[in-house]
Design a protein around this motif. Structure first.
Motif, PDB file in Angstrom:
ATOM      1  N   SER A 148      14.690   6.905  -2.533  1.00 38.73           N
ATOM      2  CA  SER A 148      13.824   7.537  -1.539  1.00 38.73           C
ATOM      3  C   SER A 148      14.657   8.141  -0.412  1.00 38.73           C
ATOM      4  N   TYR A 149      14.173   9.257   0.122  1.00 41.16           N
ATOM      5  CA  TYR A 149      14.874   9.949   1.223  1.00 41.16           C
ATOM      6  C   TYR A 149      13.860  10.370   2.274  1.00 41.16           C
ATOM      7  N   ARG A 150      14.210  10.137   3.537  1.00 43.96           N
ATOM      8  CA  ARG A 150      13.391  10.638   4.652  1.00 43.96           C
ATOM      9  C   ARG A 150      14.221  10.620   5.927  1.00 43.96           C
ATOM     10  N   LYS A 178      12.568  21.990   3.903  1.00 42.69           N
ATOM     11  CA  LYS A 178      13.522  23.083   4.125  1.00 42.69           C
ATOM     12  C   LYS A 178      14.773  22.918   3.281  1.00 42.69           C
ATOM     13  N   GLU A 179      15.162  21.670   3.003  1.00 38.47           N
ATOM     14  CA  GLU A 179      16.377  21.427   2.222  1.00 38.47           C
ATOM     15  C   GLU A 179      16.146  21.550   0.723  1.00 38.47           C
ATOM     16  N   GLY A 180      14.864  21.697   0.326  1.00 39.23           N
ATOM     17  CA  GLY A 180      14.571  21.917  -1.084  1.00 39.23           C
ATOM     18  C   GLY A 180      13.857  20.788  -1.780  1.00 39.23           C
ATOM     19  N   GLY A 181      13.911  19.567  -1.233  1.00 38.62           N
ATOM     20  CA  GLY A 181      13.229  18.443  -1.859  1.00 38.62           C
ATOM     21  C   GLY A 181      11.716  18.569  -1.745  1.00 38.62           C
ATOM     22  N   PHE A 182      11.012  17.977  -2.687  1.00 39.93           N
ATOM     23  CA  PHE A 182       9.551  18.031  -2.712  1.00 39.93           C
ATOM     24  C   PHE A 182       8.978  16.771  -2.069  1.00 39.93           C
ATOM     25  N   TYR A 183       7.969  16.953  -1.214  1.00 43.72           N
ATOM     26  CA  TYR A 183       7.330  15.836  -0.528  1.00 43.72           C
ATOM     27  C   TYR A 183       6.411  15.070  -1.479  1.00 43.72           C
ATOM     28  N   SER A 184       6.036  13.868  -1.063  1.00 39.59           N
ATOM     29  CA  SER A 184       5.329  12.950  -1.967  1.00 39.59           C
ATOM     30  C   SER A 184       3.834  13.192  -2.048  1.00 39.59           C
ATOM     31  N   ARG A 195       4.502   0.700  -1.588  1.00 38.76           N
ATOM     32  CA  ARG A 195       4.643   0.580  -3.043  1.00 38.76           C
ATOM     33  C   ARG A 195       5.443   1.725  -3.642  1.00 38.76           C
ATOM     34  N   GLU A 196       5.494   2.861  -2.953  1.00 37.82           N
ATOM     35  CA  GLU A 196       6.255   3.988  -3.467  1.00 37.82           C
ATOM     36  C   GLU A 196       7.749   3.778  -3.260  1.00 37.82           C
ATOM     37  N   GLU A 197       8.123   2.988  -2.249  1.00 41.63           N
ATOM     38  CA  GLU A 197       9.527   2.652  -2.045  1.00 41.63           C
ATOM     39  C   GLU A 197       9.959   1.468  -2.903  1.00 41.63           C
ATOM     40  N   GLY A 225       0.829  -1.203   0.000  1.00 41.37           N
ATOM     41  CA  GLY A 225       0.000   0.000   0.000  1.00 41.37           C
ATOM     42  C   GLY A 225       0.858   1.244   0.000  1.00 41.37           C
ATOM     43  N   TYR A 226       0.247   2.360   0.342  1.00 40.49           N
ATOM     44  CA  TYR A 226       0.986   3.621   0.416  1.00 40.49           C
ATOM     45  C   TYR A 226       0.245   4.563   1.354  1.00 40.49           C
ATOM     46  N   SER A 227       0.890   5.635   1.736  1.00 36.77           N
ATOM     47  CA  SER A 227       0.430   6.416   2.879  1.00 36.77           C
ATOM     48  C   SER A 227      -0.871   7.159   2.630  1.00 36.77           C
TER      49      SER A 227
END
Length: 868
Positions: free
Chosen positions: A524-526, A371-377, A130-132, A95-97
């Motif tokens: 993926s990054y978190r 804050k670091e510039g990356g876009f959330y999912s 599934r996104e990872e 699944g996914y969030s």
């Protein structure tokens, strides 16, 4: 998918055909995060102290289940080894969030202690985001489709994906959402689990036979096969796709795939189809395509699928009219739709289209940028367990927040004076036009527009005080690539330099933070950690974003990075037999099948984006090798485009660009306004290792000598367990060629690199590279260090003590790029395989090749002489 399946293979479990999900639509969506997961665990009578292995994961979706009583495992060696050791079936849940039914199943099924106890006793329970792991999701979603076809069930798919696997990971049967008790024609999950466990216990051999048969069909379905009748890549092929898209168009409300007899059938934006219409309208003056596009964009912007207060599109509409959405917001949807609206604005000069794009960027900047510039999912759909609660309004709430006249105007404009949509509450949609409102309220269109803007601003501030939907703050390389492209294009087209700055910041974040020590992308990054080797889509989508940055800024650094990424993608994923890229790299974890992504989903297929990148790189650099590989891939995929036009709209865009794009021998540069011009500056030409010929043409040609060869030498006859062995690789280079040294002397040049793969986890120590010879290289302003004729690379191999007495096959890999005075080949990897035994415990190893490994002699000054 094969049209006919031997159903006799599946006799044992046909009694379980109740297992297929009879009413769950694909992607019945919303979602949760780790905090919500803990809340649900407490509601089920658990405590925060109870946790399973998912507590060590970083995915918000996996963390949601970390406090379930189910003994969840992430996919990995531990879970798979346990299944084999204990001969247990695997229950795989994907699944996914922001998935609504995933949320429901977590709360109703996986939080139930009694259900969990049975699962823990009879299955190894594996949970996947599934996104990872899109590779696993694609594999087992295809398996579900094959299973449904085998038992004659409707082809329903979606999430949560619930699959039962044999201990060797072969699919047995599955479905999507299963309730805790029988409901709406669906079998209860506990009943299904008991039937499957009993079947495995009582007739395992027969069950395994079913799984073997299902796997065979799955592998056949995913296998790339040469076309018996090749299809030409021409305008007729593209026209066929455009015709198919037009045939499923809703002429009244826009969009595609609607059922006139079922107004409640979900309707998705399908950006790939919109992109094809946009291309046809812009490049070929296709008035029908332009009208289909206009109808769709206008109705989407007016409907409830658009967030009229905060900007951004929700995932999809639950009805034909775009009125009531599923409320989650996905990064990739908004990235693609922003580009569509920008292109439509540039073609039509529509102020409304420009404003939609600007509001998407404002929303993403405000709510989906770290804050670091990356876009959330993604943003969740629900708050307080209520679908869309954050976005719904009553007339009374509006009246309490605005002046009386303003409230009356707003309620009329956004449909709050009509029948409620969801349990007495309204989804905002543009129900009445500005001119009509001006007449009704005896005002001017300008004043109505201004009053509504003030009202939206006020109500957005009110909404901000509500509990906000939870954010999936994973940063995904592929999805970020799509949004980087959108921001870059928006900055150039709309005159917003801050958009370009946002794109550059995100690009730097991904390139600086989401790569491993070998320079390969991570998916993926978190929470400060990047993980999972990237997939072909990550390379393709990110390169797409970097090329858009190059077009927007003219900065050569972005072109170099895009080229570097694409070259690495081709090395890791390219199919040398048929062309195109596999979804997983050549050295990826071995799964049941390896596929190529050809068909569009909510995102364009990875191969379609790769082909478009190759076409652009050929134009921007003047290097024909890129265009040749685009041709190979298109010729390979053309039969699928013809056979399944509705699923290959973005491949049709790539084919159209290939046909319309002239074959440049010069570089294409970016102007300040984002458009392109041609210059005749010198470039380094790229030639593929196949010398720009098709596989059929290669067979006719005489085999050419290898440019680079190599031999490997070890210092012992066996590897010493728990100790080190010296290794030396002699690289022989053809007289007319050179390869880049290490270090390469320029960020753009690809350095020669020595790496090791080992079955027994032996490690390569520090590599000693020889000093390169300085050479003036075309395309570089300064001499660069290179290796010519011969280079000797030295290192040590650290052998683990646990390998004692085992057999080993070392794979020594030399990655290099060969060039002559006119051109460069694409980066290649020389693989040297060395089968060798590991000495047993206490066994003496014998030195060999002592002339190569004797200590270095010292000169009169006491300095070591270098032997190369």
């Amino acid at each position: 998918m094969p049209s006919s399946i031997p159903v006799r293979l599946f006799t044992i479990l046909l009694i379980l055909c109740l297992a297929f999900p009879g009413g769950v639509s694909p992607g019945g969506l919303t979602g949760v995060s780790s905090d919500t997961g803990r809340l649900h665990a407490e509601e089920a009578g658990q405590t925060k102290q109870h946790q399973n292995r998912l507590a060590n994961e970083s995915s918000p979706y996996l963390l949601l289940h970390a406090h379930n009583p189910v003994d969840w495992y992430p996919w990995g060696p531990e879970a798979l080894a346990k299944a084999k050791k204990e001969n247990k079936l695997i229950f795989l849940s994907v699944g996914y969030s922001s998935c609504y039914w995933c949320h429901v199943m977590e709360r109703k099924v996986f939080s139930d202690p009694e259900i969990a106890a049975y699962m823990n006793e009879h299955f190894v329970n594996v949970k996947i985001d599934r996104e990872e792991r899109p590779d696993l999701d694609q594999l087992y979603m295809t398996a579900l489709s094959v299973y449904h076809q085998a038992i004659g069930a409707p082809q329903a798919g979606g999430w949560p994906l619930s699959m039962f696997l044999t201990p060797d990971t072969k699919p047995l049967l599955g479905g999507t959402y299963f309730p805790p008790t029988p409901e709406g024609g669906l079998i209860a999950f506990p009943d299904l689990a008991k039937r499957i466990a009993t079947a495995w216990r009582d007739d395992q051999q027969r069950a395994q036979k079913q799984a073997d048969g299902l796997t065979e069909i799955l592998q056949r379905a995913l296998r790339d096969k040469p076309a018996l009748n090749p299809v030409a890549v021409d305008q007729q092929l593209i026209d066929g796709v455009r015709k198919a898209v037009a045939e499923e168009f809703d002429p009244e409300y826009g969009g595609f795939g609607f059922d006139a007899g079922n107004a409640k059938q979900p309707k998705f934006p399908t950006p790939s189809k919109l992109a094809l219409l946009q291309y046809q309208a812009a490049k070929h003056n296709d008035s029908e395509a332009a009208e289909m596009l206009k109808t769709t964009l206008d109705h989407m912007a007016a409907g409830g699928i658009w967030d009229h207060l905060g900007g951004g599109f929700h995932r999809y509409s639950t009805d034909r009219y775009w009125h009531v959405p599923h409320f989650e917001k996905m990064l990739y949807d908004n990235a693609q739709l922003a580009e569509i609206y920008i292109d439509a604005y540039q073609r039509t000069d529509s102020k409304e289209y420009r404003e939609i794009a600007e509001q998407i960027f404002a929303f993403v900047t405000r709510e989906m940028t770290g804050k670091e510039g990356g876009f959330y999912s993604a943003l969740d759909a629900e708050t307080e367990a209520v679908e869309g609660k954050s976005y719904l309004w009553t007339p009374k709430e509006v009246t309490n927040s605005l002046s009386a006249r303003q409230a009356k105007l707003f309620n009329r404009a956004y449909g709050l004076d009509g029948k409620p949509d969801l349990e007495g509450e309204h989804v905002l949609r543009a129900a009445v036009g500005i001119d009509e409102l001006a007449r009704e309220f005896k005002s001017t269109p300008e004043d109505v527009t201004r009053q509504l803007a003030l009202a939206r601003e006020t109500l957005l501030a009110v909404r901000a005080k509500r509990e906000a939907p939870l954010t999936d703050d994973k940063v995904m390389a592929d999805w970020n690539g799509l949004m980087i492209a959108a921001f870059a294009k928006g900055g150039a087209a709309l005159g917003h330099p801050e958009y370009i700055q946002a794109a550059e910041k995100a690009a730097r974040f991904v390139l600086d933070t989401m790569r491993d020590q070998q320079g390969r992308l991570l998916h993926s990054y978190r929470n400060g950690k990047a993980k999972f080797r990237a997939y072909a889509d990550d390379y393709a989508f990110l390169a797409h974003g970097l090329l858009a940055l190059y077009q927007a800024t003219g900065d050569e650094a972005w072109l170099k990075e895009a080229r570097r990424l694409t070259d690495l993608q081709l090395e890791l994923f390219w199919d040398p037999r048929f062309g195109g890229c596999f979804f997983t790299a050549h050295d990826h974890e071995e799964l049941l099948a390896r596929s190529k992504q050809i068909y569009d989903s909510a995102r364009p297929s990875g191969n379609s984006v790769t082909i478009r990148n190759l076409i652009r790189l050929a134009a921007f650099t003047g290097e024909p090798g890129y265009r040749e590989q685009a041709r190979e891939a298109l010729e390979n995929f053309a039969p699928q485009i013809k056979q399944a036009p509705l699923g290959t709209a973005h491949l049709a865009v790539a084919a159209a660009e290939f046909i319309d794009q002239p074959k440049f021998d010069v570089q294409q540069r970016a102007k300040d306004d984002g458009s392109a011009t041609l210059t005749s500056q010198p470039v380094i030409r790229l030639v593929s290792a196949r010398q720009n010929s098709s596989p059929r043409e290669q067979k006719k040609k005489k085999k050419k000598p290898e440019v680079v060869k190599g031999k490997a030498y070890l210092s012992f006859d066996k590897l010493p367990a728990g100790k080190k062995c010296q290794v030396l690789v002699v690289v022989q280079i053809d007289d007319k060629w050179h390869i880049n040294a290490n270090p390469a002397g320029d960020d753009y040049a690809i350095a020669t690199e020595f790496t090791l793969k080992s079955k027994n986890e032996a490690k390569l120590g520090k590599v000693y590279y020889p000093k390169g010879k300085k050479m003036k290289v075309p395309g570089s302003d300064k001499p660069l260090p290179v290796y010519t004729k011969r280079a000797v690379l030295r290192s040590t191999i650290e052998v683990p003590a646990s390998a004692a007495g085992k057999k080993e096959e070392l794979e020594l890999n030399i990655r290099y790029q060969a060039c002559d005075d006119r051109r460069c080949l694409r980066p290649m990897t020389l693989k040297l395989k060395v089968p060798i035994a590991v000495a047993g415990k206490g066994e003496t190893v014998k030195p060999i090749n002592d002339k190569l490994f004797r200590p270095k002699k010292k000169d009169e000054d006491g300095k070591s002489k270098t032997r190369n």
